[in-house]
Design a protein around this motif. Sequence first.
Motif, mmCIF file in Angstrom:
data_model
loop_
_atom_site.group_PDB
_atom_site.id
_atom_site.type_symbol
_atom_site.label_atom_id
_atom_site.label_comp_id
_atom_site.label_asym_id
_atom_site.label_seq_id
_atom_site.Cartn_x
_atom_site.Cartn_y
_atom_site.Cartn_z
ATOM 1 N N GLU A 624 29.265 22.766 23.008
ATOM 2 C CA GLU A 624 28.080 21.531 21.902
ATOM 3 C C GLU A 624 27.791 20.065 22.099
ATOM 4 O O GLU A 624 27.087 19.399 22.551
ATOM 5 C CB GLU A 624 28.920 21.414 20.860
ATOM 6 C CG GLU A 624 28.591 22.555 19.740
ATOM 7 C CD GLU A 624 29.520 22.916 18.834
ATOM 8 O OE1 GLU A 624 30.283 21.785 18.116
ATOM 9 O OE2 GLU A 624 29.742 23.978 17.752
ATOM 10 N N GLN A 627 24.967 19.716 24.927
ATOM 11 C CA GLN A 627 23.840 20.331 24.782
ATOM 12 C C GLN A 627 23.305 18.867 24.244
ATOM 13 O O GLN A 627 22.175 18.785 24.055
ATOM 14 C CB GLN A 627 24.088 21.540 23.398
ATOM 15 C CG GLN A 627 23.971 22.780 23.871
ATOM 16 C CD GLN A 627 24.304 23.974 23.281
ATOM 17 O OE1 GLN A 627 24.900 23.676 21.658
ATOM 18 N NE2 GLN A 627 23.435 25.088 23.405
ATOM 19 N N ARG A 632 16.687 20.446 27.748
ATOM 20 C CA ARG A 632 16.257 21.744 26.693
ATOM 21 C C ARG A 632 15.111 22.377 27.925
ATOM 22 O O ARG A 632 15.489 23.491 27.751
ATOM 23 C CB ARG A 632 15.174 21.159 26.100
ATOM 24 C CG ARG A 632 15.736 19.854 24.481
ATOM 25 C CD ARG A 632 14.127 19.617 23.587
ATOM 26 N NE ARG A 632 15.208 18.949 22.900
ATOM 27 C CZ ARG A 632 14.953 19.235 20.999
ATOM 28 N NH1 ARG A 632 15.162 20.324 20.878
ATOM 29 N NH2 ARG A 632 16.207 18.489 20.784
ATOM 30 N N TYR A 635 19.571 26.560 29.241
ATOM 31 C CA TYR A 635 19.229 27.628 27.844
ATOM 32 C C TYR A 635 21.245 27.517 28.312
ATOM 33 O O TYR A 635 20.990 27.767 29.417
ATOM 34 C CB TYR A 635 18.437 27.853 28.314
ATOM 35 C CG TYR A 635 19.267 29.123 26.681
ATOM 36 C CD1 TYR A 635 19.140 28.190 25.616
ATOM 37 C CD2 TYR A 635 19.412 30.317 26.949
ATOM 38 C CE1 TYR A 635 19.331 29.564 24.500
ATOM 39 C CE2 TYR A 635 19.811 30.969 25.832
ATOM 40 C CZ TYR A 635 19.607 31.369 24.862
ATOM 41 O OH TYR A 635 19.732 31.573 24.068
#
Length: 916
Positions: A624, A627, A632, A635
């Motif tokens: 978390e 990210q 982006r 992945y």
Amino acid sequence: MEHFFLKQKTLGALQFELEELTVVAVNQRALQILNKRPEKVKGKKITTFLAGMDQIKERLHTRSREILWEGFLVNLRTPVFASVLQDGKWGVIVFVDSPAPDADNLQFLPYLRQIVGSIDYDYLALDLNGALLGMTRNLCRELGYETHQLLGKNILQTIVAEEQNDIWRLLLQNASSKISHLPMMQTRFVHRNGKRVDFILSARILYDGQKKPVGMAATCVNLAEISERIFQRKKTGMLEGIIARISSMFAQSPSYKLDDCINETLKIVGEYAGVDRSYVFLFRENLQIMDNTHEWCAPGIEPQIQNLQGLPSKLVPWWMKFLLRNEIIHIPQVSALPEEASSEKEILEEQDIQSLIVVPLTEGENLIGFIGFDSVRRAKFWAPEDINLLKIVSSVFVSSLIRKNAELSLADSERRYRTLFNIAPDLIFVLDDGGQVLSLNPAFKKITGHEIEEFLKTPFVELIVEEDRSVFKEQLEICLRGEAPPSHEFRIRGYDGEKVVDLILIPLQEKGKARVIFGIGRDVTERKILEESLRRAERLKSIGTLAGGIAHDFNNILEILLGNYTILKDALAPDSELYFSLELIRQAIERGKNLVHNLLTFASKKEPKYIVLDLNKEIMHVVELLQQTTPRAIYFDLHLSKESIWIRFDQVQIQQMILNLCLNAIDAIKAKKPQGTITIRTKVLSKEAMKSIPRLSDIPHVALLEIEDDGIGIDDQTQKFLFDPFFTTKKRGTGLGLSVVFGVVKSIKGHIQIKSVPGEGSCFSFYLPMTAPAEQPVKKTVQTEKKSPVRHGSQARILLVEDDTLLSKMLTYILNRYGYRVQQIYSGRQALTYFENHADEIDLAILDYDIPELNGWELAQKILQRRVDLKIILTSGFLDPEVRERIEEHDEIKLFEKPYEPEQLLEYLIDYLDQK
């Protein structure tokens, strides 16, 4: 009364007193032979100028007339035969320096020596009536008598053969008739056993001071001895033949037969000279030890070579003086050796040696040994021409020994070089003047992994990595100028990666130019790694020291923030709009605490706090965070087990481990392409799966964590150093990430596997021991009465010792708010002084560990010596485990780790002071 022999002009004589051995008279001929003035002889003891005379008193006889000693005196200018007579209370020494020439046959004895070699001769002296006044002991013994049995007796009635009496009477008549000379003749004496013995006789007349004939002296040579010497000379050949034979033998013999040639030469010369033993000694250990290396013995003589090994040269000090001066030692009679040669005399007499000669063996100016020739069965005097032969033999021996040693040394050197070349762990190589490889030793393959044949006749520079080749070429140029460059570390291309080799090049010159270049290379790859590890360890040590200092200061800052946070929180209503900002401050403080915790843990300054954690939740927490900052295009694909995976781990360390691996995966993907996938999988291994990993056999339950990427991948060489501290492939990397991961996994007895294909990606597999699930705390609602922080009856007095001014002020403010009286002090020494004056007024002490002059622990011990009942709170952001252990042994001391919650401190104060 003047003794008979003192009156002679042709015989040297001196008379001495037997008790003190003091000279009382000496004639002119004796002074000439001794080469001394009268005052240097008369009145002096004979032992002061004649060697070997100190034994005369021991030989004094009860008979009034006796020969006490006879032999050659070698310490004079030329060897002189001397006879010491006892005549009543006097002693007389008679000197005979050489035979007299005959008028008809001048130089008879030298001529005789030319034919038969060296000869021994005897003498006798008579008065004109034929009474024997003196004769050599050897002559007496050849005729079967002792000297006392003949001295004073008439020669005609004792030893002259009856058929020659008339001849001797005529001879004595001629002597008294003052004829100019006496004839050389052959005479016959009679042995005591009746056997006739033939002699050659050369006589001369003895005159007194008025030139009146008083007797006759004669030199005698045994005719049988002459015949024997002639026979020996004919058998062995002339000197020239011997020298030619020896020279030819050595010239035509190979080095391995030179020892045989030396032994044969000793035999040839020994037989020619008529000695009993000839030998060679060689020195070693700086002339301190000598060994008998070669020997020849005449028939009937026992060899001594086995008994004469490793002898200290200090046993023969007199002998060594002559050898070190490169002088020949000629000893015609061992018994006549001087006092300073007593050690040598004792050694030689133990072997029954009567005479010997020793010739030094020298290489240039260096003494290397000597050759010697011993006579055991009779005394022997060496003629000059025989000594010259020995000098030639000595020269031949030295040349042969030098040649032998040189050839053996060359062969040994070649053998040692070849052995060293083949077994040396270091790289040894030879290059031509163009840098082409001529030879390589077997260590080349061991170090580089390449086959030797692949690089023969190829430039050595091709082995060097591109960046180092220019330096190698410069060193090659220096060698071609005939100079040796300094050693240098080069990186060379090994079969399985680079190696670091410390190379030194040595030019082998011919006419000032390098003909070939000799090289030695030592593989220092491991040493370089160890040096780097040492540097890293030093850096880690420095980081640890720095971490301790940072932790102290930073924790103080966090404590100030945390204390003020508490003050603000208490001042705000729960629904205040500032409450959100206050919680952000609280989160920043927590992050700071974790940062210090990680820093201390990494620097081995803080022990990990192992708690039971759910691995899946820790992964989710890290992902978390990532990210939010990761592009982006990358992945995160999570395949986590449905069931919880419980592990016993330090929470900060497990999060740091996952974070480091994911960051490395992101960098690997970016190095290959903009987008990619990081796959994270967890599962519990079955018993069957665990059997394939032997290291996990003793662990009951194991979880698998896999972090995989499709990035650039890792080659085999890099994988070898992947977990080494400070090893990095990144330009700005620290090299600490994976080393921390490795340390974390090993600390819980886990296992790591890496699978990677360059260009395709990498997969890190972690096998982690599982533990039982953590017990979930039961939430209970408990009504607690708010405790008053004020002590019953009066306000409690607290001694606060904190060197950080801001922190001290903040704690004082909080404690004052709750009714406590605080005495602020900023150093350990000041605090001790204050306490000694107000010990009974203090209810509790709060001490920071890191304070100047006296640290908190030392101050606490001194306080407890005065007040054993006093409770002490010791605060610190970092403590060594040993110090922590000693502090925790004291019940009176409560340890608070910074940054701590102010509420915790207040609750402890309330509990303690209420109990008190």
